[in-house]
Write a protein that holds these residues in place. Sequence first.
Motif, PDB file in Angstrom:
ATOM      1  N   PHE A 148       4.696  14.560  12.352  1.00 30.88           N
ATOM      2  CA  PHE A 148       5.111  13.193  12.099  1.00 30.88           C
ATOM      3  C   PHE A 148       3.952  12.230  12.318  1.00 30.88           C
ATOM      4  O   PHE A 148       3.121  12.425  13.203  1.00 30.88           O
ATOM      5  CB  PHE A 148       6.290  12.809  12.998  1.00 30.88           C
ATOM      6  N   TYR A 149       3.935  11.181  11.506  1.00 32.55           N
ATOM      7  CA  TYR A 149       2.887  10.167  11.587  1.00 32.55           C
ATOM      8  C   TYR A 149       3.417   8.900  12.254  1.00 32.55           C
ATOM      9  O   TYR A 149       4.599   8.550  12.113  1.00 32.55           O
ATOM     10  CB  TYR A 149       2.390   9.791  10.190  1.00 32.55           C
ATOM     11  N   TYR A 150       2.506   8.213  12.951  1.00 33.20           N
ATOM     12  CA  TYR A 150       2.832   6.908  13.526  1.00 33.20           C
ATOM     13  C   TYR A 150       1.675   5.953  13.276  1.00 33.20           C
ATOM     14  O   TYR A 150       0.511   6.362  13.269  1.00 33.20           O
ATOM     15  CB  TYR A 150       3.119   7.026  15.026  1.00 33.20           C
TER      16      TYR A 150
ATOM     17  N   GLY B  79       0.795  -1.221   0.000  1.00 29.56           N
ATOM     18  CA  GLY B  79       0.000   0.000   0.000  1.00 29.56           C
ATOM     19  C   GLY B  79       0.824   1.266   0.000  1.00 29.56           C
ATOM     20  O   GLY B  79       0.281   2.368   0.146  1.00 29.56           O
ATOM     21  N   THR B  80       2.136   1.149  -0.180  1.00 29.24           N
ATOM     22  CA  THR B  80       3.014   2.316  -0.165  1.00 29.24           C
ATOM     23  C   THR B  80       2.842   3.147  -1.430  1.00 29.24           C
ATOM     24  O   THR B  80       2.865   2.619  -2.543  1.00 29.24           O
ATOM     25  CB  THR B  80       4.487   1.882  -0.038  1.00 29.24           C
ATOM     26  N   ASN B  81       2.669   4.424  -1.257  1.00 24.94           N
ATOM     27  CA  ASN B  81       2.546   5.369  -2.363  1.00 24.94           C
ATOM     28  C   ASN B  81       3.812   5.320  -3.222  1.00 24.94           C
ATOM     29  O   ASN B  81       4.924   5.251  -2.702  1.00 24.94           O
ATOM     30  CB  ASN B  81       2.338   6.764  -1.765  1.00 24.94           C
ATOM     31  N   LEU B  82       3.665   5.364  -4.536  1.00 23.49           N
ATOM     32  CA  LEU B  82       4.817   5.252  -5.434  1.00 23.49           C
ATOM     33  C   LEU B  82       5.832   6.370  -5.240  1.00 23.49           C
ATOM     34  O   LEU B  82       7.046   6.152  -5.298  1.00 23.49           O
ATOM     35  CB  LEU B  82       4.347   5.227  -6.891  1.00 23.49           C
ATOM     36  N   ASP B  83       5.360   7.586  -4.998  1.00 26.56           N
ATOM     37  CA  ASP B  83       6.285   8.694  -4.792  1.00 26.56           C
ATOM     38  C   ASP B  83       7.060   8.501  -3.494  1.00 26.56           C
ATOM     39  O   ASP B  83       8.270   8.720  -3.442  1.00 26.56           O
ATOM     40  CB  ASP B  83       5.525  10.019  -4.768  1.00 26.56           C
ATOM     41  N   SER B  84       6.367   8.078  -2.446  1.00 30.22           N
ATOM     42  CA  SER B  84       7.036   7.837  -1.161  1.00 30.22           C
ATOM     43  C   SER B  84       7.976   6.654  -1.250  1.00 30.22           C
ATOM     44  O   SER B  84       9.036   6.636  -0.610  1.00 30.22           O
ATOM     45  CB  SER B  84       5.989   7.596  -0.061  1.00 30.22           C
TER      46      SER B  84
ATOM     47  N   ALA C 175      10.346  15.257   6.266  1.00 31.30           N
ATOM     48  CA  ALA C 175       9.215  15.528   5.380  1.00 31.30           C
ATOM     49  C   ALA C 175       9.513  15.000   3.984  1.00 31.30           C
ATOM     50  O   ALA C 175      10.673  14.806   3.602  1.00 31.30           O
ATOM     51  CB  ALA C 175       8.946  17.031   5.325  1.00 31.30           C
ATOM     52  N   ALA C 176       8.471  14.754   3.215  1.00 31.99           N
ATOM     53  CA  ALA C 176       8.641  14.315   1.836  1.00 31.99           C
ATOM     54  C   ALA C 176       9.400  15.372   1.043  1.00 31.99           C
ATOM     55  O   ALA C 176       9.301  16.575   1.320  1.00 31.99           O
ATOM     56  CB  ALA C 176       7.277  14.060   1.195  1.00 31.99           C
ATOM     57  N   SER C 177      10.164  14.935   0.063  1.00 28.55           N
ATOM     58  CA  SER C 177      10.901  15.871  -0.781  1.00 28.55           C
ATOM     59  C   SER C 177       9.932  16.797  -1.500  1.00 28.55           C
ATOM     60  O   SER C 177       8.876  16.372  -1.973  1.00 28.55           O
ATOM     61  CB  SER C 177      11.736  15.108  -1.820  1.00 28.55           C
ATOM     62  N   VAL C 178      10.293  18.066  -1.569  1.00 27.10           N
ATOM     63  CA  VAL C 178       9.488  19.056  -2.282  1.00 27.10           C
ATOM     64  C   VAL C 178       9.930  19.015  -3.744  1.00 27.10           C
ATOM     65  O   VAL C 178      10.982  19.556  -4.102  1.00 27.10           O
ATOM     66  CB  VAL C 178       9.672  20.467  -1.690  1.00 27.10           C
ATOM     67  N   ARG C 179       9.148  18.382  -4.577  1.00 27.76           N
ATOM     68  CA  ARG C 179       9.562  18.169  -5.962  1.00 27.76           C
ATOM     69  C   ARG C 179       9.696  19.470  -6.744  1.00 27.76           C
ATOM     70  O   ARG C 179      10.447  19.544  -7.709  1.00 27.76           O
ATOM     71  CB  ARG C 179       8.558  17.242  -6.663  1.00 27.76           C
ATOM     72  N   THR C 180       8.960  20.500  -6.332  1.00 27.10           N
ATOM     73  CA  THR C 180       9.052  21.791  -7.016  1.00 27.10           C
ATOM     74  C   THR C 180      10.304  22.566  -6.613  1.00 27.10           C
ATOM     75  O   THR C 180      10.571  23.637  -7.156  1.00 27.10           O
ATOM     76  CB  THR C 180       7.821  22.654  -6.707  1.00 27.10           C
ATOM     77  N   GLY C 181      11.058  22.020  -5.674  1.00 28.67           N
ATOM     78  CA  GLY C 181      12.288  22.675  -5.230  1.00 28.67           C
ATOM     79  C   GLY C 181      13.435  21.705  -5.140  1.00 28.67           C
ATOM     80  O   GLY C 181      14.113  21.611  -4.114  1.00 28.67           O
ATOM     81  N   ALA C 182      13.654  20.945  -6.187  1.00 29.64           N
ATOM     82  CA  ALA C 182      14.709  19.935  -6.200  1.00 29.64           C
ATOM     83  C   ALA C 182      16.081  20.562  -5.995  1.00 29.64           C
ATOM     84  O   ALA C 182      16.280  21.768  -6.196  1.00 29.64           O
ATOM     85  CB  ALA C 182      14.682  19.173  -7.526  1.00 29.64           C
TER      86      ALA C 182
ATOM     87  N   ALA D 105       1.879   9.704   3.312  1.00 28.41           N
ATOM     88  CA  ALA D 105       2.425   9.549   4.652  1.00 28.41           C
ATOM     89  C   ALA D 105       2.874   8.120   4.943  1.00 28.41           C
ATOM     90  O   ALA D 105       2.287   7.142   4.475  1.00 28.41           O
ATOM     91  CB  ALA D 105       1.382   9.975   5.670  1.00 28.41           C
ATOM     92  N   LEU D 106       3.947   8.028   5.747  1.00 28.22           N
ATOM     93  CA  LEU D 106       4.474   6.765   6.237  1.00 28.22           C
ATOM     94  C   LEU D 106       4.809   6.920   7.709  1.00 28.22           C
ATOM     95  O   LEU D 106       5.139   8.021   8.167  1.00 28.22           O
ATOM     96  CB  LEU D 106       5.733   6.362   5.464  1.00 28.22           C
ATOM     97  N   CYS D 107       4.726   5.826   8.456  1.00 24.58           N
ATOM     98  CA  CYS D 107       5.074   5.858   9.871  1.00 24.58           C
ATOM     99  C   CYS D 107       6.538   6.260  10.033  1.00 24.58           C
ATOM    100  O   CYS D 107       7.427   5.695   9.384  1.00 24.58           O
ATOM    101  CB  CYS D 107       4.831   4.487  10.496  1.00 24.58           C
ATOM    102  N   ALA D 108       6.801   7.229  10.909  1.00 25.85           N
ATOM    103  CA  ALA D 108       8.159   7.719  11.116  1.00 25.85           C
ATOM    104  C   ALA D 108       9.056   6.688  11.783  1.00 25.85           C
ATOM    105  O   ALA D 108      10.279   6.812  11.743  1.00 25.85           O
ATOM    106  CB  ALA D 108       8.131   8.993  11.956  1.00 25.85           C
ATOM    107  N   LYS D 109       8.455   5.670  12.368  1.00 31.57           N
ATOM    108  CA  LYS D 109       9.233   4.641  13.057  1.00 31.57           C
ATOM    109  C   LYS D 109       9.523   3.436  12.168  1.00 31.57           C
ATOM    110  O   LYS D 109      10.638   2.906  12.157  1.00 31.57           O
ATOM    111  CB  LYS D 109       8.483   4.173  14.310  1.00 31.57           C
ATOM    112  N   CYS D 110       8.525   2.999  11.387  1.00 31.86           N
ATOM    113  CA  CYS D 110       8.717   1.752  10.638  1.00 31.86           C
ATOM    114  C   CYS D 110       8.454   1.861   9.139  1.00 31.86           C
ATOM    115  O   CYS D 110       8.803   0.956   8.387  1.00 31.86           O
ATOM    116  CB  CYS D 110       7.821   0.657  11.223  1.00 31.86           C
TER     117      CYS D 110
END
Length: 502
Positions: free
Chosen positions: A477-479, A211-216, A393-400, A457-462
């Motif tokens: 942060f998400y858990y 279920g992981t998002n392709l960008d993440s 945080a996720a990479s900001v693609r508009t500011g590579a 979003a992804l869990c910051a721990k796992c």
Amino acid sequence: MSSKSALQLFKKTRNQDVSDDSDDGKLDFDLASVLGLSGMSRVPKPSDRERRPPGTVPKYIKLHPEDSGEGLDDVFYEDPHIFVPAENKNDHDEVLGWGVFAYPKPGEGSSHRVKYDVERGIPRTMRYQTYYNGEGWEWPEKQFVKVLMERKETAFAAMDLGDLPERDYILRITMLDIPVELQSPEKIQSVYERGAFGEELIYRRFKVSGGTNLDSLQDKIVQPIMGWARNAHSFAFQDLRDGSAFGPKDSTAVDMCHVDKAVISYIDADKWTFAHVLQKPGDKMRYLYDFGDTWLHDIVVEKILSRSESTGSVVVLEGRGMCPPEDGHGNRDWAQALWKFRYGTIREQNEVMQEVMRATNYKGKPFSRADFDPLSFSVEKAQQAVLDALRSAASVRTGAKSVTHPLTPEALMEGTPLEKAQKLKKGQTRVKEFDDPESFRYMSETISERRDRTRQALCAKCGSPHNLKACTGCNRFYYCSKEHQREDWTTHKPECKGAKSK
């Protein structure tokens, strides 16, 4: 200037023997090419892929009134609504680049890649870019692929994935054309058959939720596991069944200028999970990183765990081979560099070392000649790299990431055109890292101070994408569970206390 005068000038300045034996005064070479004018006054003769009768009208795409269609492949004259990409496969039953590109013939290049027709593509761009880029018209190639993108997303939306998004996958990612048994540059440059050099050197095996998002997946898992720098270049995941591609939304990476030569266009990767692309053991997708250097990887499903066995966590299992340097020119060039480092002259060995040490993904890390081991890989370091990415945080693609080298100190001041060009959203900042105190040259990147969008979003721990809740202290942060939040508290506490609520 007359043709004969131009020929004489060319002979004089380039000291090249170019003959002009014809009685009719015509030159036996392409003067426009010699003078760098190809594509400005004409387009090269069509290749064997283009055999349209004069005046043929496209079935769907709209050409600019000034575009005669010269140099445009036959495929774009078809109707994309009924076009079947899977009918255009390479010798290994794979479809690349939406099925619209040709593939290299034996002896022309690696079968892992598409064959971009430089002879016609570049001159077409030079001749018609004013009309398509300057007047707001969409390039015909993009018009065609846009329909294929819509068809793919419609199919994904209707797809019944069952419990695949909740199940963990065991994946193996392998870099292509870089053999364990080093080969001479001459052999690498002359042999293109897949598997001709035996086992590949660089691979990783890891567990991740379907279920992981392709960008993440690319940003926080694949990049750190491989050893690439995050947000330095663009990428595309390619479904090898139909050549469909998925990449970073609104990327400003420098290599985006080559996207048309790699995949023409792609679907935003943050819209879908990789379970949409891979559904069973043996399924494979291509991971193309950096449209300029074209680093090629295959990602294969080795196993899909049952739902009861799945935890959603990202786990690095094993691997081999150090990551090539960013901007290292691609798989086969790196294979040649490894040969030179082992068997080349001292100068060649030093050149390879210098390329690695100044690369973005190695810069600032303790690295010496003694550390240079093509076989080296650390599961522990790769796992830590993943954890570091998950806690950001996720990479900001508009500011590579981008490199700037101002000519004067005044160009660094706030409020200059260089600074004003960075259009930041709320919660974003542009950070700079200078090469050294004496240099004006720096690398900059936009980073976010806000939490990731829910679908990324992804869990910051796992790294699990399931049952996520944001930390109530910082809201950043998400858990996936209270247990993981408690386990991560020692690390997260300083960040949480200092973070502003967003």
